[in-house]
Design a protein around this motif. Structure first.
Motif, PDB file in Angstrom:
ATOM      1  N   HIS A   2      -3.504   5.625  -0.712  1.00  0.00           N
ATOM      2  CA  HIS A   2      -4.026   6.132   0.587  1.00  0.00           C
ATOM      3  C   HIS A   2      -3.335   5.994   1.650  1.00  0.00           C
ATOM      4  CE1 HIS A   2      -8.157   7.254  -1.221  1.00  0.00           C
ATOM      5  NE2 HIS A   2      -7.720   6.646  -1.984  1.00  0.00           N
ATOM      6  N   MET A   3      -2.760   7.256   1.870  1.00  0.00           N
ATOM      7  CA  MET A   3      -1.596   7.101   3.128  1.00  0.00           C
ATOM      8  C   MET A   3      -0.034   6.232   2.586  1.00  0.00           C
ATOM      9  SD  MET A   3      -2.594   6.840   7.455  1.00  0.00           S
ATOM     10  CE  MET A   3      -2.144   4.742   7.582  1.00  0.00           C
ATOM     11  N   GLY A   4      -0.333   6.027   1.308  1.00  0.00           N
ATOM     12  CA  GLY A   4       0.901   5.143   0.838  1.00  0.00           C
ATOM     13  C   GLY A   4       0.744   3.939   0.370  1.00  0.00           C
ATOM     14  N   PHE A   5      -0.632   3.194  -0.001  1.00  0.00           N
ATOM     15  CA  PHE A   5      -1.464   2.201   0.651  1.00  0.00           C
ATOM     16  C   PHE A   5      -2.149   2.020  -1.166  1.00  0.00           C
ATOM     17  CE2 PHE A   5      -0.569   2.257   4.583  1.00  0.00           C
ATOM     18  CZ  PHE A   5       0.654   1.319   5.039  1.00  0.00           C
ATOM     19  N   ALA A   6      -1.940   1.551  -1.884  1.00  0.00           N
ATOM     20  CA  ALA A   6      -2.684   1.161  -2.487  1.00  0.00           C
ATOM     21  C   ALA A   6      -3.224  -0.230  -3.276  1.00  0.00           C
ATOM     22  CB  ALA A   6      -1.343   0.500  -4.243  1.00  0.00           C
ATOM     23  N   LYS A   7      -4.992   0.190  -3.731  1.00  0.00           N
ATOM     24  CA  LYS A   7      -5.517  -1.032  -3.112  1.00  0.00           C
ATOM     25  C   LYS A   7      -6.552  -1.664  -4.564  1.00  0.00           C
ATOM     26  CE  LYS A   7      -9.366  -2.135  -0.744  1.00  0.00           C
ATOM     27  NZ  LYS A   7     -10.877  -1.495   0.657  1.00  0.00           N
ATOM     28  N   GLN A   8      -6.185  -2.067  -4.811  1.00  0.00           N
ATOM     29  CA  GLN A   8      -7.761  -3.155  -5.766  1.00  0.00           C
ATOM     30  C   GLN A   8      -8.373  -4.080  -5.200  1.00  0.00           C
ATOM     31  OE1 GLN A   8      -5.664  -5.381  -8.599  1.00  0.00           O
ATOM     32  NE2 GLN A   8      -5.756  -3.242 -10.322  1.00  0.00           N
ATOM     33  N   THR A   9      -9.491  -4.533  -5.711  1.00  0.00           N
ATOM     34  CA  THR A   9     -10.678  -5.003  -5.023  1.00  0.00           C
ATOM     35  C   THR A   9     -11.284  -6.345  -6.534  1.00  0.00           C
ATOM     36  OG1 THR A   9     -12.589  -3.283  -5.441  1.00  0.00           O
ATOM     37  CG2 THR A   9     -11.793  -3.862  -3.276  1.00  0.00           C
ATOM     38  N   GLY A  10     -11.425  -7.161  -6.821  1.00  0.00           N
ATOM     39  CA  GLY A  10     -12.153  -7.859  -7.740  1.00  0.00           C
ATOM     40  C   GLY A  10     -13.256  -8.932  -6.871  1.00  0.00           C
ATOM     41  N   GLY A  11     -14.656  -8.635  -7.231  1.00  0.00           N
ATOM     42  CA  GLY A  11     -15.290  -9.680  -7.133  1.00  0.00           C
ATOM     43  C   GLY A  11     -15.606  -9.291  -5.359  1.00  0.00           C
ATOM     44  N   ARG A  12     -15.016 -10.409  -4.319  1.00  0.00           N
ATOM     45  CA  ARG A  12     -15.298 -10.591  -2.824  1.00  0.00           C
ATOM     46  C   ARG A  12     -14.001 -10.957  -2.474  1.00  0.00           C
ATOM     47  NH1 ARG A  12     -17.001 -15.147  -1.396  1.00  0.00           N
ATOM     48  NH2 ARG A  12     -17.393 -14.402   1.194  1.00  0.00           N
ATOM     49  N   THR A  13     -12.772 -10.195  -3.426  1.00  0.00           N
ATOM     50  CA  THR A  13     -11.237  -9.888  -3.335  1.00  0.00           C
ATOM     51  C   THR A  13     -10.394  -8.868  -2.966  1.00  0.00           C
ATOM     52  OG1 THR A  13     -11.179 -12.508  -4.119  1.00  0.00           O
ATOM     53  CG2 THR A  13      -9.333 -11.028  -4.061  1.00  0.00           C
ATOM     54  N   SER A  14      -9.903  -9.105  -1.827  1.00  0.00           N
ATOM     55  CA  SER A  14      -8.959  -7.142  -1.484  1.00  0.00           C
ATOM     56  C   SER A  14      -7.589  -7.378  -1.841  1.00  0.00           C
ATOM     57  CB  SER A  14      -9.447  -6.576  -0.243  1.00  0.00           C
ATOM     58  OG  SER A  14      -9.554  -7.448   0.789  1.00  0.00           O
ATOM     59  N   LEU A  15      -6.421  -6.614  -2.031  1.00  0.00           N
ATOM     60  CA  LEU A  15      -5.429  -6.246  -2.379  1.00  0.00           C
ATOM     61  C   LEU A  15      -5.128  -5.312  -1.813  1.00  0.00           C
ATOM     62  CD1 LEU A  15      -2.760  -7.762  -3.431  1.00  0.00           C
ATOM     63  CD2 LEU A  15      -2.950  -6.596  -5.858  1.00  0.00           C
ATOM     64  N   ILE A  16      -4.296  -5.207  -1.202  1.00  0.00           N
ATOM     65  CA  ILE A  16      -3.405  -3.840  -0.653  1.00  0.00           C
ATOM     66  C   ILE A  16      -1.696  -4.166  -0.210  1.00  0.00           C
ATOM     67  CG2 ILE A  16      -3.358  -2.158   1.681  1.00  0.00           C
ATOM     68  CD1 ILE A  16      -5.924  -3.349   2.337  1.00  0.00           C
ATOM     69  N   VAL A  17      -1.510  -2.940  -0.824  1.00  0.00           N
ATOM     70  CA  VAL A  17      -0.010  -3.443  -1.229  1.00  0.00           C
ATOM     71  C   VAL A  17       0.751  -1.699  -0.001  1.00  0.00           C
ATOM     72  CG1 VAL A  17       2.099  -3.138  -2.549  1.00  0.00           C
ATOM     73  CG2 VAL A  17      -0.626  -3.873  -3.313  1.00  0.00           C
ATOM     74  N   ASP A  18       1.600  -1.731   0.282  1.00  0.00           N
ATOM     75  CA  ASP A  18       2.443  -0.414   0.785  1.00  0.00           C
ATOM     76  C   ASP A  18       3.429  -0.343  -1.024  1.00  0.00           C
ATOM     77  OD1 ASP A  18       4.442   1.020   2.204  1.00  0.00           O
ATOM     78  OD2 ASP A  18       5.410  -0.963   3.364  1.00  0.00           O
ATOM     79  N   ALA A  19       2.786   0.644  -0.948  1.00  0.00           N
ATOM     80  CA  ALA A  19       3.220   1.881  -2.261  1.00  0.00           C
ATOM     81  C   ALA A  19       3.851   3.127  -2.266  1.00  0.00           C
ATOM     82  CB  ALA A  19       2.089   1.781  -3.205  1.00  0.00           C
TER      83      ALA A  19
END
Length: 578
Positions: A306-323
């Motif tokens: 999304h707009m070049g960013f990748a996101k992963q979520t697990g439980g209450r944790t979020s990870l966002i990467v410029d990809a």
């Protein structure tokens, strides 16, 4: 070409001045069609600072209880447009008491006296658009207790600025500035009596701008998440204004909103903040929620970028990467060399961040914050994945190939990414494989520097010499995270008491070093720390594995560790982090 551009800029500024003076001579009678309601609110703390005479704009701090806001704008032209745009009005309204209202009224009517004739600063379409929105938003706050002549003067200057904006919005380049100018015309034209005719062409133009500048996946070319939020806020304002005036809203505008909302949801961390990339901040608290509520779009983001960013979520944790490839062309003026950089948030607590935008702290901090070393990714020592031109404005030599893939292995979705930003000079491609556990309690990664063919091998052999090519993998910590090293591990203690453990495979040297957190509204950069893995690429493939895992129990030695508040007062220089 450079001379032609300079000539066009001068002509545009000259015509702005001509139309500003022409509008200022118009004796236009107007009034509010309906009493305006505040649609934005600022920060109470900043409002109180303004009342006491502590002025902070884009890293420029001036202390002067007896100074006027406009004295500061004239003495510091580098922040004049920020002041003339009127964002400070939101902060005074957030305080809302008699002192705040008195200060707002004094500064508004002083602006009219100093600049209302159109012969001075503050008359460019984007700035006028922002100012009109703020002044109309808080019209009742400004006019409370004013006599009839003052009220008529205020309304007349609103009409004059609307006339100017209607004549000059078309000179704004694509991007946020054009959205600001068009939304200002539409809002003023829908809210002020006898101004509707000036809004009609702007509505058509805004519809065309939405179709041209909001991509099918809801992105803008700057890839700045906070700027995308500003665009959504302005589109919401335009829709509300047209609806209240009984006017038809073009489908292109509502479609743009429908595309933007899921994208912003994908760029939102578990703590409710926006990811901070390419010059954007985390956004004022509550503003993203307000924008979502006004848009009334419930569409969830799809899988993928999304707009070049990748996101992963697990439980209450979020990870966002410029990809994706960094912004190019004119949009690169705010872009950062952040390719494959990431941010990690656990619940309401940010853990890994990037340093943020240094634009509000002066030219040197702006340049340093755009370097790869200011982001949580791998960088070759002394070199960024995208390089700045000599004047430090445009991104040059950016990665032109950024690959992204999300394979599912044993039911677990990974993020596999790579970029060729170091291939031209060193023959090396950076690949990164990230995996966030389903329960969000562990993040594992494999970083790889590798050559891909014989041509790359030759470049690498020429560049490495006898000592190899030095690289660093950086993990910038949020200021609320305290770091303590224990052998080849680092314990990261959050203010909530939650503890994460950073560990690695021993293929690189581990250290904990100073870092900074750049945040709007602060007088200076905030001192914090970064975990660094350092190594040298000696062969055609160099691999480093690391992980972050939530600890079951916090060791006694680190249980009470908290980040010292004194870190805010540590003096750092941009050169420390380039």
């Amino acid at each position: 070409m450079a001379k032609a551009t300079t000539w066009r800029d001068r002509r545009t500024r000259f015509m702005h001045a001509v139309h500003a003076r022409r509008a200022a001579r118009r004796n236009v009678a107007t009034g509010f069609v309906t009493p305006p309601e505040p649609r934005s609110i600022g920060v109470v703390g900043r409002g109180r600072q303004l009342i006491t005479g502590n002025f902070l704009f884009s890293g420029v701090f001036v202390e002067g209880p007896r100074l006027s806001l406009w004295d500061i704008a004239e003495k510091h032209p580098e922040i004049a447009n920020e002041i003339h745009g009127g964002d400070w009005m939101d902060d005074l309204v957030a305080v809302g008491d008699e002192k705040a209202r008195s200060r707002a009224q004094d500064w508004v009517f002083e602006w009219i006296t100093r600049y209302g004739n159109g012969r001075n600063a503050g008359w460019t379409p984007d700035v006028v658009g922002r100012r009109l929105i703020h002044w109309i938003n808080h019209g009742e706050f400004i006019l409370r207790g004013q006599d009839t002549p003052a009220t008529e003067l205020f309304l007349r200057t609103l009409a004059q600025q609307t006339l100017f904006l209607a004549a000059r919005w078309h000179t704004m380049p694509q991007g946020l500035a054009r959205f600001e100018a068009l939304a200002g015309v539409i809002y003023a034209g829908s809210t002020l009596a006898e101004m509707q005719a000036h809004a009609t062409p702007a509505v058509t133009a805004l519809a065309a701008t939405c179709a041209n500048e909001i991509s099918p996946d809801g992105a803008i070319i700057t890839r700045n998440p906070e700027e995308l939020l500003e665009v959504l806020t302005l589109l919401n304002l335009a829709v509300q204004s047209l609806t209240a005036a009984g006017q038809k809203v073009p489908r292109e505008i509502t479609r743009a909103i429908e595309r933007i909302v899921p994208t912003l949801r994908a760029l939102r961390h578990a703590d409710g903040s926006l990811t901070r990339f390419h010059g954007g901040g985390s956004g004022l608290e509550g503003r993203l929620d307000q924008a979502f509520a006004e848009a009334a779009i419930r569409t969830a983001p799809t899988a993928g970028l999304h707009m070049g960013f990748a996101k992963q979520t697990g439980g209450r944790t979020s990870l966002i990467v410029d990809a994706a490839v960094p912004p190019t062309g004119a949009a690169s003026a705010k872009g950062h060399a952040s390719t494959l950089g990431f941010e990690l948030v656990s619940g309401r607590r940010p853990i890994i961040v990037n340093s943020g935008s240094g634009a509000r702290f002066g030219r040197e901090w702006r340049r340093a914050s755009r370097a790869t070393a200011s982001h949580s990714t791998l960088g070759i020592e002394g070199v960024s994945s995208s390089q700045l031109n000599p004047k430090g404005v445009w991104l040059l030599k950016t990665p032109d190939v950024v690959r992204f893939h999300t394979p599912v292995t044993d039911g677990i979705r990974q993020l596999e990414m790579s970029h060729n930003g170091y291939q031209r000079s060193f023959g090396l491609t950076h690949a990164r494989i990230l995996n966030l556990a389903v329960d969000g309690r562990q993040l594992t990664c494999e970083d790889l520097l590798a050559t891909l063919d014989d041509d790359d091998n030759g470049k690498f052999d020429m560049a490495r010499g006898d000592k190899g090519i030095a690289f660093n993998i950086r993990f910038h910590l949020h200021p609320d995270v305290a770091a303590t090293r224990d052998g080849e591990s680092v314990y990261l203690v959050l203010k909530s008491g939650e503890t994460w453990v950073f560990s690695h495979d021993g293929a690189a040297k581990l250290s904990v070093a100073p870092s900074v957190y750049l945040q709007n509204g602060r007088l200076r950069p905030i001192g914090t720390h970064q975990v660094v893995l350092s190594g040298r690429a000696m062969s055609y493939a160099t691999r480093v594995r690391w992980s972050l895992a939530k600890a079951q129990d916090t060791p006694t030695a680190v249980r009470d560790l908290v980040q010292s508040d004194e870190a805010d007062d540590v003096e750092y220089t941009p050169g420390d982090f380039e």
